[in-house]
Design a protein around this motif. Structure first.
Motif, PDB file in Angstrom:
ATOM      1  N   VAL A   1     -23.463  18.116 -45.641  1.00 34.71           N
ATOM      2  CA  VAL A   1     -23.603  19.640 -45.590  1.00 34.71           C
ATOM      3  C   VAL A   1     -22.576  20.354 -44.954  1.00 34.71           C
ATOM      4  N   GLY A   2     -22.049  21.223 -45.781  1.00 31.13           N
ATOM      5  CA  GLY A   2     -21.050  21.972 -45.111  1.00 31.13           C
ATOM      6  C   GLY A   2     -19.792  21.345 -44.899  1.00 31.13           C
ATOM      7  N   MET A   3     -19.709  19.777 -45.034  1.00 34.60           N
ATOM      8  CA  MET A   3     -18.562  19.091 -44.876  1.00 34.60           C
ATOM      9  C   MET A   3     -18.164  19.181 -43.390  1.00 34.60           C
ATOM     10  N   ARG A   4     -19.186  19.017 -42.289  1.00 33.16           N
ATOM     11  CA  ARG A   4     -18.842  19.144 -40.851  1.00 33.16           C
ATOM     12  C   ARG A   4     -18.365  18.160 -40.432  1.00 33.16           C
ATOM     13  N   PHE A   5     -17.550  17.771 -39.426  1.00 35.15           N
ATOM     14  CA  PHE A   5     -16.975  16.816 -38.503  1.00 35.15           C
ATOM     15  C   PHE A   5     -16.280  17.245 -37.396  1.00 35.15           C
ATOM     16  N   SER A   6     -16.207  16.456 -36.505  1.00 33.44           N
ATOM     17  CA  SER A   6     -15.391  16.684 -35.275  1.00 33.44           C
ATOM     18  C   SER A   6     -13.942  16.400 -35.779  1.00 33.44           C
ATOM     19  N   ASN A   7     -12.940  17.473 -35.767  1.00 33.76           N
ATOM     20  CA  ASN A   7     -11.685  17.228 -36.258  1.00 33.76           C
ATOM     21  C   ASN A   7     -10.916  16.547 -35.075  1.00 33.76           C
ATOM     22  N   SER A   8     -11.302  17.066 -33.835  1.00 33.47           N
ATOM     23  CA  SER A   8     -10.750  16.297 -32.719  1.00 33.47           C
ATOM     24  C   SER A   8     -10.922  14.914 -32.653  1.00 33.47           C
ATOM     25  N   VAL A   9     -12.006  14.397 -32.986  1.00 30.98           N
ATOM     26  CA  VAL A   9     -12.048  12.790 -33.047  1.00 30.98           C
ATOM     27  C   VAL A   9     -11.308  12.244 -34.228  1.00 30.98           C
ATOM     28  N   LEU A  10     -11.265  13.054 -35.327  1.00 29.08           N
ATOM     29  CA  LEU A  10     -10.721  12.780 -36.442  1.00 29.08           C
ATOM     30  C   LEU A  10      -9.059  12.612 -36.308  1.00 29.08           C
ATOM     31  N   GLN A  11      -8.648  13.462 -35.596  1.00 25.85           N
ATOM     32  CA  GLN A  11      -7.114  13.481 -35.317  1.00 25.85           C
ATOM     33  C   GLN A  11      -6.736  12.316 -34.282  1.00 25.85           C
ATOM     34  N   THR A  12      -7.611  12.299 -33.299  1.00 31.56           N
ATOM     35  CA  THR A  12      -7.321  11.051 -32.458  1.00 31.56           C
ATOM     36  C   THR A  12      -7.429   9.596 -33.165  1.00 31.56           C
ATOM     37  N   LEU A  13      -8.168   9.413 -34.084  1.00 33.24           N
ATOM     38  CA  LEU A  13      -8.230   8.346 -34.950  1.00 33.24           C
ATOM     39  C   LEU A  13      -6.928   8.178 -35.482  1.00 33.24           C
ATOM     40  N   MET A  14      -6.580   9.213 -36.305  1.00 30.24           N
ATOM     41  CA  MET A  14      -5.488   9.130 -37.231  1.00 30.24           C
ATOM     42  C   MET A  14      -4.256   8.964 -36.383  1.00 30.24           C
ATOM     43  N   VAL A  15      -4.035   9.662 -35.232  1.00 27.39           N
ATOM     44  CA  VAL A  15      -2.897   9.362 -34.534  1.00 27.39           C
ATOM     45  C   VAL A  15      -2.907   7.894 -33.834  1.00 27.39           C
ATOM     46  N   LEU A  16      -4.001   7.465 -33.288  1.00 29.36           N
ATOM     47  CA  LEU A  16      -4.078   6.027 -32.796  1.00 29.36           C
ATOM     48  C   LEU A  16      -3.957   4.920 -34.120  1.00 29.36           C
ATOM     49  N   LEU A  17      -4.507   5.143 -35.141  1.00 33.02           N
ATOM     50  CA  LEU A  17      -4.042   4.376 -36.168  1.00 33.02           C
ATOM     51  C   LEU A  17      -2.769   4.170 -36.635  1.00 33.02           C
ATOM     52  N   ASN A  18      -1.772   4.961 -36.085  1.00 31.03           N
ATOM     53  CA  ASN A  18      -0.482   5.053 -36.614  1.00 31.03           C
ATOM     54  C   ASN A  18       0.507   4.764 -35.408  1.00 31.03           C
ATOM     55  N   LYS A  19      -0.054   4.707 -34.186  1.00 24.76           N
ATOM     56  CA  LYS A  19       0.673   4.508 -33.016  1.00 24.76           C
ATOM     57  C   LYS A  19       0.814   2.795 -32.710  1.00 24.76           C
ATOM     58  N   LYS A  20       2.153   2.545 -32.654  1.00 22.96           N
ATOM     59  CA  LYS A  20       2.578   1.216 -32.050  1.00 22.96           C
ATOM     60  C   LYS A  20       2.179   1.030 -30.734  1.00 22.96           C
ATOM     61  N   PRO A  21       2.082  -0.104 -30.308  1.00 21.23           N
ATOM     62  CA  PRO A  21       1.828  -0.511 -28.844  1.00 21.23           C
ATOM     63  C   PRO A  21       3.107  -0.350 -28.268  1.00 21.23           C
ATOM     64  N   ASP A  22       3.325   0.517 -26.948  1.00 22.54           N
ATOM     65  CA  ASP A  22       4.661   0.780 -26.663  1.00 22.54           C
ATOM     66  C   ASP A  22       5.218  -0.183 -25.739  1.00 22.54           C
ATOM     67  N   LYS A  23       4.632  -1.274 -25.544  1.00 22.95           N
ATOM     68  CA  LYS A  23       5.306  -2.588 -24.769  1.00 22.95           C
ATOM     69  C   LYS A  23       5.857  -3.328 -26.027  1.00 22.95           C
ATOM     70  N   GLU A  24       7.295  -3.668 -25.668  1.00 24.11           N
ATOM     71  CA  GLU A  24       7.844  -4.607 -26.751  1.00 24.11           C
ATOM     72  C   GLU A  24       7.247  -5.844 -27.026  1.00 24.11           C
ATOM     73  N   GLY A  25       7.072  -6.422 -28.142  1.00 24.98           N
ATOM     74  CA  GLY A  25       6.292  -7.712 -28.496  1.00 24.98           C
ATOM     75  C   GLY A  25       4.834  -7.699 -28.451  1.00 24.98           C
ATOM     76  N   HIS A  26       4.193  -6.464 -27.811  1.00 26.46           N
ATOM     77  CA  HIS A  26       2.815  -6.389 -28.049  1.00 26.46           C
ATOM     78  C   HIS A  26       2.268  -5.934 -29.504  1.00 26.46           C
ATOM     79  N   LYS A  27       1.142  -6.691 -29.792  1.00 28.74           N
ATOM     80  CA  LYS A  27       0.630  -6.531 -31.290  1.00 28.74           C
ATOM     81  C   LYS A  27      -0.722  -5.854 -31.292  1.00 28.74           C
ATOM     82  N   LEU A  28      -1.236  -5.273 -32.139  1.00 32.61           N
ATOM     83  CA  LEU A  28      -2.581  -4.747 -32.249  1.00 32.61           C
ATOM     84  C   LEU A  28      -3.048  -4.810 -33.715  1.00 32.61           C
TER      85      LEU A  28
END
Ligand code: ATP
Ligand code: ATP
Ligand code: ATP
Ligand code: ATP
Ligand code: ATP
Ligand code: ATP
Ligand code: MG
Ligand code: MG
Ligand code: MG
Ligand code: MG
Ligand code: MG
Ligand code: MG
Lengths: 278, 278, 278, 278, 278, 278
Positions: free
Chosen positions: C135-162
């Motif tokens: 109804v009204g296409m409601r959602f938490s944009n801040s949580v959505l954006q957090t997920l979008m960024v994290l799903l695209n962010k590589k581990p910052d230590k070399e050789g670490h995998k996720l």
């Protein structure tokens, strides 16, 4: 307590002077009649503020496209007035401020001005001050309302006078918001629109050598039309953009500069004519 | 107090270096003319910043589809400039920040840059920074306005220069929001669009053996068309996606890898051609 | 300080193990080919994470209707990976959290993961995490954006995998929100759609006796069609729902159980076929 | 710490008992078959909770028009279960609570329930709990999401079971919001729809004397139709409303009571038939 | 602590008495049948509250146009009940309150009422309490929900009874909001609609002398029609407005008063007939 | 405590006096019949407040176009009343106030007024007080509601009387918002609409010499029409704007003043006629 007030005002004034000068980094080139007209009409309003006791508050809106030189002209007008109190209100000094803080700061500048007998305040880029964005017609109503009230509020000390010079590249939006009609007067600040306008700026800049000018000049010798083998479009470029394009062009190696400039200018004119017709 | 400022800036600079390198984890493969063109034009702008006193602020927008290599190219450009102050603004460092905190952090980076004589700031993925989502055209107007003002604000110390390189996969949205026109220049960062582009990346990766390459090559020998028995579709794949697909394919057992890659690439090209035509 | 980090991570890990097991309360019944296919493809991605240095981050989205077994399959995949760091992100642990607190908690889990060399994170029910409501296409944009960024962010230590495994019953919505395309890969998690699928689950449950099975079986012996005297409808039921219906039916007294089950299953299939066609 | 938990739970339990009784202030009159059907089906679900290890959470939604007796029936079902932990969640106890406080309180009740081996929670009037209003489809999404998650969350202690009975007069809205499908089962709680239904309640109330009943009875002796000289309309009245109308009528002086009741009942049935047809 | 509660209640009660009296500043003039009807029906409901044990909560909504005397009639009904606890809930006592504070205060009044055996609460002008404005259908949903819950909540002490009398000039809006159906009963509070109604008020006021009445009377001697040389319109004026118009008219100098009154009344009737037909 | 109240009120009163005088900086010129009419009707209402015990609260709305002199006339009316308590409510004193603070301040002024036996409050520019903006019909509902309630609230001390004079240039909007009908009476405050109106103001100002008047007069000698060689348009100009235009014109050098005035007046009339017809 009056002394204190003066103290508060002085140093800020010093800062302001620098800021005003930075706004006219490249001077005011007299590229054509619109420049002189605007400066003369502005000066008349400055006189009205000084001499009329019936209109202690006069406000002027400079309206013109992006990059057309509005900020520089407003700053110059303020400096030319020689009023003892001059101030500059710009979003650049209020980045990351909340709406409320922005309203506070704006109203503080006006409150300071009321204390001085003759004041001029430049309110730069109203659409930016109110965080305007065309998508969904969003803007800060509280900042808008603050401006609307202040633009209509006479100094409360008898005999004190205030001149406000504002700028905008969105006159249509300001009209819809109801702030446009609040101004005592409005003046246009247009783009350069003839070949001669452009040439006189290039000459003043002295960025291209003889040879390069010889290549550029023919394209700009058809009045309001920009004509090359590939382009035929109405001339329309803001003075600020023109400086940017010329500087980009001169980075190329010697033989290519003139051509690069023509290419950049042609693209800019096309973009502008497209936006106007749209 | 000047010393302090330097202190604050230095360590962050160190951190930044690492961050820049991580952005080009797989190097910059010269898969075709668009790569060289973009790098050359970028270099000219770097020169303008260094040499022009009339344009102390120059800003560049790299626009291209998702996964096309925008971030890597922006980072490389910044590193190549050899400017003493380089910084990276990315949402990855501001997860779970409030809008206000995000504005603060962004404006802090710019404020630091103004203190250095020659600075370059990469502003990665503008649509992510402003929390843009297509449903209901939602975005953070305060972050957008902060960026718009900063992209138009000259360093306030005389002689100081700033170069800003931003990236986006949503140029149309940026245009609607009015931030697109604020940039001094824009450059395209396209997907790979010919069989040869793809083949030169695969060769550089060295992921497939002779036999597998022999299976893959025919499908990629028709210019802009990807052709197998089941597929006939225009080639369009981002460099970042291409790395992902190749790595997925090589997990399969020996005999199946080439086929798997063709299957994955075909699906990707179909998806992209569908989105373009839609 | 590294020790401390380990301390923080370990106990949480213990908690996680229990949580993972509760998700597969009724085991993973191999009711048909879709079950095996999904598990095999999932395993290949696990291998990619372990072996590829070019793709340190791989993300998978399991999409299927409500109650189709998504959570159980994601949890099983994570446990099978045998990665030393496994975590479960679910709204059940964040009830009555503010948006900001939710973003904090999610990003904390990812931050912990980056510290480990091999990590897997299950992100359960994305639409619930972002408080989506049609109804009204409601959602938490801040949580959505957090997920979008994290799903695209590589581990910052070399050789670490996720490795990230997410689930959703609203793939269309995720596509509209722009988060769908961020995943490296997607796999379907369908409802049971043939009589044999249902029968093999009932047999495995051992809830009905011989007699009752004899009554039930005929209705489920027509491939994809559920046929009784009163019903003729396509079979479609989620594994989780099927367990619920069977348990409801067995509460009836002896003679009525088989009939009750057929009645409940028929109603469920009608409801599902209606929703699909709508 | 376990002792403490028990302490917290006990007194609240006491309070709850009173609350449950107040909900059935006028008893449960067996006015027709729908009453018995609903109570029998409810009892089967209570058994499932007790006996099934595969479905530790079962949820039931009672749906019916306003004033049809939903709250009383849900409360009675909960008391009849004889489960050691019973709780009542109603907006009446959360007036003037913020959304956040409401979510907190609701999730606290569920958290307490998980600690008990057999629990039943009544969630009364879901549309009121989420502050639903038809104008603009407004509602508290945070409370809605909290309920959706809790209605799908199994007790985390092994062997613990939970039964949730909710009520609503807005099933269509709940369906649009996506919470309707989360329930394990739904049961209808209809209005009285036959003359005999009404008469049996009036007799049970003993509010009218012989003479008055003689006047009333003829209008209610046409099955589903209410017939007087001026009225001919389908019978539809909620049990709670019926009590109110009868009590209003008996305030009139002796001779007028029967007529007043018929007038009030006729108006109510007209209103209800109008709303259904609209 | 019980003593304290009483203390809190008493003084407020005193204040309330004054407030009730101010509401009927100009008395209750018996200008026609609607006045008597409303008062009689109201009295029956008062009796129901006193005598019925099955309906411990009865609520009444007075609905009528602006200025029709709703507040005065509600206040009079409350005073006539002679219940020991009477309270007045009006926005006038909650100006500049936040929504939350308003909800608190309203629920406090009800909580106090539950402690008394027989209570009456007047809830004046519901649309004002919920900050309703037609533009964009704005209103305070939290206050609305608070009222909806309280209007349906029985006193929790056994044997305690509560009568609520509310007023509104926006019954259609209340229906859309879903609060209209929550009331046990509704009664109309109409405008004066016949010449005789108006004349009997004027006579009661004694504002005009013989001569003036002679001028006024003819225009008001055509039943429901107001007829002068220039006007012919249906009579419709609220009792409160009528007092205002008569008082305005008598400010004129002697000879002009009668004419002025006719002019003002004609304009008012036209305005009202226009609004009804629109 | 009563003394204290007086103390609080007195000084503010002193401030108010100044404020009232500043509003009529250029006096009240009697430029035509509308001026006298308005002042006479206003005086009658002042008498009603003083003499009527049945209407202790009377409210008046002055409605007219922008710059038509509304504020000056409202201020003059208040001063003429000679009531002991006069106050001015204007957004100019509440710049950068939050909505809540604004509501507080407004209700404080009314609360003070209730303490005095005879009070008058000017509520200037309602649309500005409620932050109204036409785009998206935005406004502060809390301030609107505060005003609506206060405009309908009688002083609570017996015998105390209050007169409220409000102004607006947006009567249509106020009607849509439902606040228009709350006023006891409304009076129009029109623009100057005849040549004679304008000439009588110019003569009163004494801004132009004989010669200049000789040039101006012919254009203003055609009743409601403004006629020059280039213009023929209905006359419509606000008194405040007229002062501004005349003052602008007199800044020009001697010979050009008359012409400049005609040019400015013509443009203003065109703008106004355009807005009316639109
Ligand atoms: N005649 C002129 N008028 C205005 N500016 C001039 C003129 N001649 C030279 N300039 C230079 O051109 C530049 C104008 O830039 P300015 O910032 O005023 O433009 P703007 O219209 O305010 O741009 P924006 O739309 O981005 O705010 C300044 O550097 C100024 O010194
Ligand atoms: N010519 C190239 N241009 C850009 N990137 C390249 C090139 N050759 C190799 N790469 C590698 O490809 C990857 C490009 O990823 P990058 O993150 O820059 O893409 P992106 O367009 O920013 O993606 P997204 O849309 O997800 O932000 C990097 O790992 C980079 O090292
Ligand atoms: N092949 C299977 N796949 C998935 N789950 C299975 C399978 N066989 C049995 N199960 C059992 O079925 C149940 C699946 O429930 P699960 O919570 O995973 O469904 P879901 O799709 O996540 O539901 P929801 O849409 O409510 O989140 C679990 O109890 C699991 O043990
Ligand atoms: N068979 C019955 N079913 C339900 N309630 C009954 C029955 N017989 C008598 N009652 C009485 O009728 C009343 C029902 O009121 P209840 O509050 O349960 O209705 P409701 O549907 O919840 O109303 P609302 O829509 O206002 O929440 C109670 O007083 C209850 O004691
Ligand atoms: N028969 C009557 N009914 C109601 N009020 C009457 C009657 N006779 C005289 N009055 C007087 O008329 C006035 C009615 O005003 P009241 O405030 O009740 O109107 P209202 O409908 O509540 O107005 P509003 O719509 O502004 O709230 C009171 O002063 C009251 O004393
Ligand atoms: N007859 C008149 N009526 C009103 N104002 C007059 C009159 N004669 C002269 N004036 C002067 O004209 C000016 C009117 O300005 P005022 O601020 O009242 O206009 P306004 O309609 O309130 O404007 P705005 O729409 O901007 O609020 C004052 O300076 C006042 O002294
Ligand atoms: Mg500018
Ligand atoms: Mg990128
Ligand atoms: Mg799940
Ligand atoms: Mg109920
Ligand atoms: Mg009222
Ligand atoms: Mg005004």
């Amino acid at each position: 307590d009056f002394m204190l007030a003066l103290d508060e005002v002085q140093p800020a004034f010093g800062v302001s002077q620098d800021q005003f000068k930075r706004c006219v980094l490249n001077g005011i080139v007299d590229w054509g009649p619109p420049v002189g007209d605007l400066r003369k009409d502005g000066t008349l309003l400055v006189q009205q503020v000084q001499h009329s006791s019936r209109t202690p508050l006069v406000s002027l809106l400079l309206e013109g496209p992006r990059q057309s030189g509005k900020t520089a002209l407003a700053a110059q007008l303020a400096m030319d007035s020689q009023f003892p109190f001059v101030r500059f209100i710009t979003t650049e000094d209020m980045i990351a401020y909340s709406d409320a803080a922005r309203c506070q700061k704006i109203s503080k500048v006006f409150a300071d001005a009321y204390k001085s007998q003759l004041s001029v305040i430049v309110v730069d880029d109203i659409e930016r001050l109110i965080d305007y964005v065309p998508v969904g017609m969003r803007f800060s109503n509280s900042v808008l309302q603050t401006l609307m009230v202040l633009l209509n509020k006479k100094p409360d000390k008898e005999g004190h006078k205030l001149f406000v010079v504002a700028t905008t590249s969105q006159p249509t939006v300001l009209r819809q918001l109801g702030i446009y009609d609040v101004f005592s007067a409005t003046l246009p600040c247009p783009n350069l629109s003839e070949g001669d306008h452009v040439l006189s700026v290039l000459r003043h800049m002295n960025a291209f050598d003889e040879e390069e000018m010889a290549l550029i000049t023919p394209a700009l010798s058809h009045g309001e039309q920009f004509k090359t083998e590939t382009d035929d479009v109405k001339i329309s470029v803001g003075i600020k953009k023109l400086f940017m394009l010329a500087e980009m062009a001169v980075q190329e190696e010697k033989g290519l500069r003139g051509l690069k400039f023509l290419m950049l200018l042609g693209a800019e004119c096309r973009r502008n004519s497209f936006q106007t017709s749209a």
